[in-house]
Design an enzyme around this catalytic site. Structure first.
Site, PDB file in Angstrom:
ATOM      1  N   TYR A 104       0.568  -1.579  -0.124  1.00 34.51           N
ATOM      2  CA  TYR A 104      -0.362   0.034  -0.080  1.00 34.51           C
ATOM      3  C   TYR A 104       1.146   1.385  -0.120  1.00 34.51           C
ATOM      4  O   TYR A 104       2.583   1.400   0.628  1.00 34.51           O
ATOM      5  CB  TYR A 104      -1.018   0.179   1.067  1.00 34.51           C
ATOM      6  N   TYR A 143      -0.439 -10.083  -0.054  1.00 36.72           N
ATOM      7  CA  TYR A 143       0.913  -9.253   1.281  1.00 36.72           C
ATOM      8  C   TYR A 143       0.560 -10.306   2.499  1.00 36.72           C
ATOM      9  O   TYR A 143      -0.471 -10.419   2.955  1.00 36.72           O
ATOM     10  CB  TYR A 143       0.547  -7.780   1.197  1.00 36.72           C
ATOM     11  N   ARG A 153      -2.499 -12.079   3.091  1.00 37.78           N
ATOM     12  CA  ARG A 153      -3.880 -11.878   2.828  1.00 37.78           C
ATOM     13  C   ARG A 153      -4.191 -12.325   1.393  1.00 37.78           C
ATOM     14  O   ARG A 153      -3.052 -11.905   0.660  1.00 37.78           O
ATOM     15  CB  ARG A 153      -4.499 -10.808   2.804  1.00 37.78           C
ATOM     16  N   HIS A 156      -7.471  -8.593  -2.693  1.00 36.06           N
ATOM     17  CA  HIS A 156      -8.249  -8.201  -2.500  1.00 36.06           C
ATOM     18  C   HIS A 156      -7.959  -6.955  -3.048  1.00 36.06           C
ATOM     19  O   HIS A 156      -7.240  -6.038  -2.940  1.00 36.06           O
ATOM     20  CB  HIS A 156      -8.976  -8.475  -1.661  1.00 36.06           C
ATOM     21  N   HIS A 158     -10.664  -2.988  -1.581  1.00 33.01           N
ATOM     22  CA  HIS A 158     -12.056  -2.972  -0.729  1.00 33.01           C
ATOM     23  C   HIS A 158     -12.262  -1.780  -0.963  1.00 33.01           C
ATOM     24  O   HIS A 158     -11.762  -0.926  -1.423  1.00 33.01           O
ATOM     25  CB  HIS A 158     -10.759  -1.528   0.481  1.00 33.01           C
TER      26      HIS A 158
END
Ligand code: FE2
Length: 235
Positions: A104, A143, A153, A156, A158
Site C-alpha cells: 500500500y 501481502y 492476505r 483483494h 477494498h
C-alpha cells in the site's frame, strides 16, 4: 413522521464481531451486549454526494500519475442493487488497494515490497442510472500480515459504498477467483455462510475485458433495502 427502517441482515451472512482466528477482532469486539437503535430520518436520507465531488480520473487508477503503474491492468465493474433488486443510482463507490507487488502507498505499510510511484491505489466513482460502476486499475498483489505465522492476505480490493442512506453503508472486500489464499484467510472465512463468502469473489468476465488492453472482473453488490410491504394473505 412514520420512518420505515431497513431490514437487519441475516446474521450468518455477516462476520461475527469476535472471530478469534482473526486476531484483531479479539481486541475490538464489543464486550457488552449491543443496543439496537431505531432508524431515524438522518440515517435513511443521507449522506448524498453530487457529481461535482468526483473527479474525471478518479475511476481510473492507472492514469492518476505521469507514468503508468506496473502490473496487470484490469477493469472491475458491476451493478449495485438493493435487496429488492432495484439499482442503487448515482451513489458513491470508493476503492483502495495494494499495488501489484502487494504494498500500500501508506506510511503504516512496511512490507518489503516496492512502492510504485505511478500508483496510489485509491479511486471513486458514482453509479450510473442503472446502478453500474466501473474502475480501471491494476490487479493487487497478495501481502503478508502479522495475524499468525506465515499469514498472507489473498489479493483483494477494498470497497466502500454509501448507497442512499447511512443505514445502507457497506465496507467490504472483493477477492479474485481461484485464489489459493482465500480458503485459509481468517478475514473472509469469518463469514459463517459459505454462499455469502463466495459473494465476495468477483467473476472473471471476458465480456467486460477490453481487447488488447485489460482483463475484466465483475463484482455485483447488494445493499440493504427498505422493508418491503408485509404480505397479507386473503382470509
Ligand atoms: Fe487490504
Amino acid at each position: 413522521m412514520n420512518i420505515r427502517g431497513y431490514r437487519r441482515p441475516d446474521p450468518n451472512t455477516q462476520p461475527p464481531y469476535l472471530y478469534p482466528a482473526y486476531r484483531s477482532t479479539r481486541r475490538r469486539a464489543p464486550t457488552k451486549p449491543l443496543i439496537v437503535l431505531p432508524h431515524t430520518l438522518s440515517e435513511i436520507t443521507g449522506p448524498v454526494y453530487g457529481h461535482e465531488d468526483v473527479g474525471e480520473l478518479d475511476d481510473d487508477l492507472t492514469r492518476q500519475h505521469h507514468g503508468e503503474p506496473l502490473g496487470e491492468r484490469i477493469i472491475v465493474s458491476g451493478q449495485v442493487l438493493d435487496e429488492d433488486g432495484h439499482p442503487v443510482r448515482h451513489s458513491l463507490v470508493e476503492i483502495w488497494q495494494a499495488n501489484a507487488a502487494g504494498r500500500y502507498a501508506h506510511t503504516n505499510d512496511n512490507h518489503a515490497a516496492p512502492l510504485d510511484p505511478n500508483f496510489t491505489g485509491a479511486g471513486r466513482t458514482l453509479t450510473d442510472a442503472d446502478g453500474w460502476y466501473r474502475f480501471v486499475t491494476i490487479k493487487p498483489g497478495a501481502y503478508p500480515w502479522r495475524n499468525h505465522e506465515n499469514a498472507w492476505r489473498p489479493a483483494h480490493i477494498h470497497f466502500s459504498l454509501f448507497g442512499h442512506a447511512f443505514a445502507t453503508r457497506l465496507v467490504t472486500q472483493m477477492y479474485f477467483p481461484g485464489d489459493p489464499l482465500f480458503p485459509i484467510d481468517p478475514v473472509s472465512q469469518s463469514i459463517p455462510d459459505q454462499k455469502a463468502r463466495e459473494r465476495l469473489i468477483a467473476h472473471f468476465d471476458l465480456g467486460s475485458a477490453q481487447s488488447e488492453w485489460a482483463l475484466g472482473y465483475r463484482f455485483d453488490i447488494v445493499l440493504r433495502g427498505r422493508e418491503a410491504t408485509p404480505f397479507e394473505a386473503l382470509a
